[in-house]
Design a protein around this motif. Structure first.
Motif, PDB file in Angstrom:
ATOM      1  N   GLU A  55       0.766  -1.171  -0.065  1.00 19.72           N
ATOM      2  CA  GLU A  55       0.013  -0.046   0.089  1.00 19.72           C
ATOM      3  C   GLU A  55       0.812   1.153  -0.036  1.00 19.72           C
ATOM      4  O   GLU A  55       1.819   1.178   0.507  1.00 19.72           O
ATOM      5  CB  GLU A  55      -1.122  -0.088   1.279  1.00 19.72           C
ATOM      6  N   PRO A  56       0.464   2.288  -0.649  1.00 16.01           N
ATOM      7  CA  PRO A  56       1.192   3.566  -0.824  1.00 16.01           C
ATOM      8  C   PRO A  56       1.437   4.185   0.793  1.00 16.01           C
ATOM      9  O   PRO A  56       0.528   4.097   1.716  1.00 16.01           O
ATOM     10  CB  PRO A  56       0.283   4.693  -1.280  1.00 16.01           C
ATOM     11  N   LYS A  57       2.656   4.583   0.929  1.00 15.89           N
ATOM     12  CA  LYS A  57       3.145   5.207   2.124  1.00 15.89           C
ATOM     13  C   LYS A  57       2.805   6.903   2.372  1.00 15.89           C
ATOM     14  O   LYS A  57       2.785   7.224   3.391  1.00 15.89           O
ATOM     15  CB  LYS A  57       4.641   4.866   2.657  1.00 15.89           C
ATOM     16  N   TYR A  58       2.569   7.355   1.205  1.00  9.39           N
ATOM     17  CA  TYR A  58       2.306   9.002   1.337  1.00  9.39           C
ATOM     18  C   TYR A  58       3.407   9.514   2.140  1.00  9.39           C
ATOM     19  O   TYR A  58       3.190  10.558   2.850  1.00  9.39           O
ATOM     20  CB  TYR A  58       0.902   9.132   1.954  1.00  9.39           C
ATOM     21  N   ALA A  59       4.565   9.092   1.801  1.00  6.67           N
ATOM     22  CA  ALA A  59       5.641   9.825   2.821  1.00  6.67           C
ATOM     23  C   ALA A  59       6.479  10.676   2.224  1.00  6.67           C
ATOM     24  O   ALA A  59       6.712  11.817   2.464  1.00  6.67           O
ATOM     25  CB  ALA A  59       6.684   8.795   3.416  1.00  6.67           C
ATOM     26  N   THR A  60       6.887  10.382   0.954  1.00  9.93           N
ATOM     27  CA  THR A  60       7.381  11.476  -0.004  1.00  9.93           C
ATOM     28  C   THR A  60       6.996  11.835  -1.264  1.00  9.93           C
ATOM     29  O   THR A  60       7.239  12.680  -2.195  1.00  9.93           O
ATOM     30  CB  THR A  60       9.162  11.089  -0.337  1.00  9.93           C
ATOM     31  N   GLU A  61       5.904  10.764  -1.653  1.00  5.43           N
ATOM     32  CA  GLU A  61       5.095  11.124  -2.922  1.00  5.43           C
ATOM     33  C   GLU A  61       3.691  10.947  -2.471  1.00  5.43           C
ATOM     34  O   GLU A  61       3.408  10.295  -1.570  1.00  5.43           O
ATOM     35  CB  GLU A  61       5.217  10.017  -4.114  1.00  5.43           C
ATOM     36  N   LEU A  62       2.903  12.196  -3.079  1.00  4.67           N
ATOM     37  CA  LEU A  62       1.394  11.871  -2.880  1.00  4.67           C
ATOM     38  C   LEU A  62       1.409  12.022  -1.253  1.00  4.67           C
ATOM     39  O   LEU A  62       0.197  11.615  -0.649  1.00  4.67           O
ATOM     40  CB  LEU A  62       0.552  10.979  -3.445  1.00  4.67           C
ATOM     41  N   ILE A  63       2.054  13.122  -0.744  1.00  8.94           N
ATOM     42  CA  ILE A  63       1.943  13.096   0.815  1.00  8.94           C
ATOM     43  C   ILE A  63       0.815  13.714   1.408  1.00  8.94           C
ATOM     44  O   ILE A  63       0.427  13.236   2.415  1.00  8.94           O
ATOM     45  CB  ILE A  63       3.115  14.074   1.099  1.00  8.94           C
ATOM     46  N   GLU A  64      -0.043  14.325   0.697  1.00  8.93           N
ATOM     47  CA  GLU A  64      -1.586  14.519   1.007  1.00  8.93           C
ATOM     48  C   GLU A  64      -2.114  13.429   1.711  1.00  8.93           C
ATOM     49  O   GLU A  64      -3.117  13.382   2.550  1.00  8.93           O
ATOM     50  CB  GLU A  64      -2.294  15.145   0.024  1.00  8.93           C
ATOM     51  N   GLY A  65      -2.047  12.234   1.037  1.00  8.49           N
ATOM     52  CA  GLY A  65      -2.613  11.038   1.630  1.00  8.49           C
ATOM     53  C   GLY A  65      -2.137  10.714   3.135  1.00  8.49           C
ATOM     54  O   GLY A  65      -2.948   9.822   3.610  1.00  8.49           O
ATOM     55  N   HIS A  66      -1.163  11.481   3.613  1.00  9.51           N
ATOM     56  CA  HIS A  66      -0.923  11.185   5.091  1.00  9.51           C
ATOM     57  C   HIS A  66      -1.295  12.057   5.975  1.00  9.51           C
ATOM     58  O   HIS A  66      -1.470  11.907   7.120  1.00  9.51           O
ATOM     59  CB  HIS A  66       0.723  10.985   5.142  1.00  9.51           C
TER      60      HIS A  66
ATOM     61  N   LEU B 297       7.616   1.178   6.090  1.00  7.16           N
ATOM     62  CA  LEU B 297       6.670  -0.281   6.384  1.00  7.16           C
ATOM     63  C   LEU B 297       6.196   0.011   7.590  1.00  7.16           C
ATOM     64  O   LEU B 297       4.985  -0.253   7.847  1.00  7.16           O
ATOM     65  CB  LEU B 297       7.895  -1.243   5.985  1.00  7.16           C
ATOM     66  N   PHE B 298       6.984   0.535   8.605  1.00  5.03           N
ATOM     67  CA  PHE B 298       6.317   0.407  10.004  1.00  5.03           C
ATOM     68  C   PHE B 298       6.508   1.772  10.579  1.00  5.03           C
ATOM     69  O   PHE B 298       6.597   1.892  11.742  1.00  5.03           O
ATOM     70  CB  PHE B 298       6.978  -0.829  11.010  1.00  5.03           C
TER      71      PHE B 298
END
Lengths: 339, 168
Positions: free
Chosen positions: A29-40, A178-179
């Motif tokens: 699943e996407p982590k939204y950490a450095t790409e598409l950060i809005e997901g986080h 991952l975690f």
């Protein structure tokens, strides 16, 4: 006895299988950490100390334009922006409901931009709002009310069903986070420092229909009631974004609504000059959103309204809160100074 | 021995269930992709067919200096609106291409391939496109595949025309 042990062994195997499935699911699943950060953004609230007197709810017009750190610096206001891209009104309603299970703010500020949409826009936007929400009744409500025809509830429960194709696209980010997770906002505010002035705007289009949908009013009523029942002041705001265009027809409907319901509405587009926003330097994307300098101006202006009219606490004088904000401000000020 | 068989059966059943759902999901995705290729409304610029969802860069369009660019909220990249004298074209980035989202016609000099232009009447529109439309306020909306063609009216007269890709 033997039968019991057999059942236990089977259970252990099933649990191990589910754990393995969860781990693989988490990996893809996407982590939204450095790409598409809005997901986080949605999840950054959960780790917070829940002491906010003001909660902002809405789409990018909230998380790009209001900086809670400026509200604190100016007037000692504690606040958080629970904003996600293209947040729809039923999502705002559920996010407010979820927020109230954690804390009870004095003021809720809702961006009215969402009223333009009476049906889900796309799965991509849904995912950015929903994927990282904690499981709760509200998350289930959001999924059920937001899914497009092609989506399934199961794909939110088991992300592997949706993201299995990412197996071939995994990057270092997927392993690193991952975690773990990466916070990209300052109390929900997304800091952007670039400057792209407003130059050419597209043609102002005629719309098929300016009427807000019934579903929008249903959920706006729900938000209004939720605030009234909890003795929370609700303020509706329109951010000073010059594009996409905001229409007179929209404003009239909101003015009618607030008049009927005794709510305050501030259209910041009407007072751009008073706030001091200069669209030759205070926007990073040609007028859609404010950059840091613009967000500071708007936040300082709004902080004074909130402080003067809503009897908010000055938390700069309260030791345990100011200690938390001291650390937050260090990180924020460092980011402000970074190139 | 029995224990082993039970465990194998459970694992196989779970694997089949999960695999089946993944497969159904994959098939849905490919069906959606097929649907995207089905018939759509087509606009024409200088004799070139312009289809919603296609790559703008595959077209040989006139130059314009009026291009509005903005970071997309939901996708990596820049959404662009190209403004010409008579129409605007909006694109969004997807898989390295500039996917056309919509074309907005605001002046009477430009007509649809079926011959309807701003300033024509609703009756003209019905003769060209038929009566299989939905209405919304002062608009008439035709749907074909993953596209819509919307005629906004002022009284009985068409005041703007828009081709749009229906969101996924």
């Amino acid at each position: 006895m033997k039968k019991g042990i057999k059942i236990l062994k089977v259970l252990v195997i099933v649990i191990l299988f589910i754990m393995l499935l969860s781990a693989v699911s988490r990996l893809v699943e996407p982590k939204y950490a450095t790409e598409l950060i809005e997901g986080h953004f949605i999840s950054e609230y959960y780790n917070e100390e829940k002491n906010h007197e003001v909660i902002f709810i809405g789409d990018c017009e909230m998380y790009s334009n209001i900086s809670p750190m400026e509200l604190y610096k100016t007037e000692g206001i504690t606040s958080f922006v629970r904003g996600t891209p293209q947040q729809l009104i039923w999502q705002s309603s559920a996010i407010l409901e979820e927020t109230l299970t954690y804390e009870k703010p004095k003021v809720v500020v809702l961006s009215v931009n969402c009223l333009k949409y009476d049906k889900p826009v796309s799965e991509a936007y849904n995912r950015l709002t929903i994927d990282k929400m904690k499981w709760s009744k509200q998350k289930v409500d959001i999924i059920l009310s937001s899914m497009t025809e092609e989506e399934s509830f199961l794909s939110y429960v088991f992300p592997l069903l949706r993201y299995h194709a990412r197996w071939e696209e995994l990057t270092q980010e997927d392993i690193k986070y991952l975690f773990d997770s990466k916070e990209n906002t300052y109390n929900g505010y997304l800091m952007e420092k670039d400057i792209r002035p407003v130059e050419n705007l597209p043609t102002k289009r005629e719309l098929s229909n300016y009427q807000f949908g019934d579903i929008c009013y249903t959920y706006l009523d729900k938000i209004t009631k939720l605030c009234k029942d909890n003795n929370i002041e609700l303020i509706l705001v329109k951010a000073p974004s010059v594009y996409p265009y905001w229409y007179e027809e929209y404003d009239k409907q909101i003015e009618n609504y607030v008049e009927k319901n005794g709510i305050r509405y501030i259209n910041f587009l009407d007072i751009i000059a008073e706030i001091g926003i200069d669209y030759s330097k205070d926007t990073y994307d040609s007028g859609m959103h404010l950059n840091l300098t613009g967000a500071r101006k708007l936040s300082v202006y709004f902080a004074k309204i909130l402080k003067n009219d809503y009897n908010l606490t000055d938390f700069r004088d309260i030791a345990n809160v100011s200690a938390i904000y001291k650390k937050k401000l260090e990180a924020y000020n460092k980011a402000v100074l970074e190139n | 021995m029995k224990k082993g068989i039970i465990i194998v059966i459970i694992v196989v059943i779970l694997a089949v269930i999960i695999g089946g759902i993944v497969l159904i999901n994959s098939n849905n995705s490919s069906n959606n992709a097929d649907a995207m290729q089905s018939e759509t409304f087509i606009f024409k610029i200088n004799g070139q067919e312009v289809k919603m969802g296609q790559n703008l860069l595959d077209l040989n369009l006139p130059e314009t200096s009026n291009v509005y660019e903005a970071e997309s909220c939901a996708f990596d990249g820049i959404e662009k609106t190209y403004t010409y004298d008579n129409y605007d074209i909006t694109t969004c980035p997807e898989n390295g291409v500039e996917k056309i989202l919509n074309v907005y016609i605001s002046h009477g000099e430009e007509s649809t391939p079926e011959g309807i232009r701003v300033g024509d009447t609703v009756e003209d529109m019905k003769q060209a496109y038929g009566e299989d439309f939905k209405t919304a306020d002062v608009s008439y909306i035709y749907t074909k595949g993953h596209t819509t063609l919307t005629f906004v009216t002022n009284g009985d007269v068409i005041s703007s025309i828009e081709y749009s890709l229906i969101a996924d």
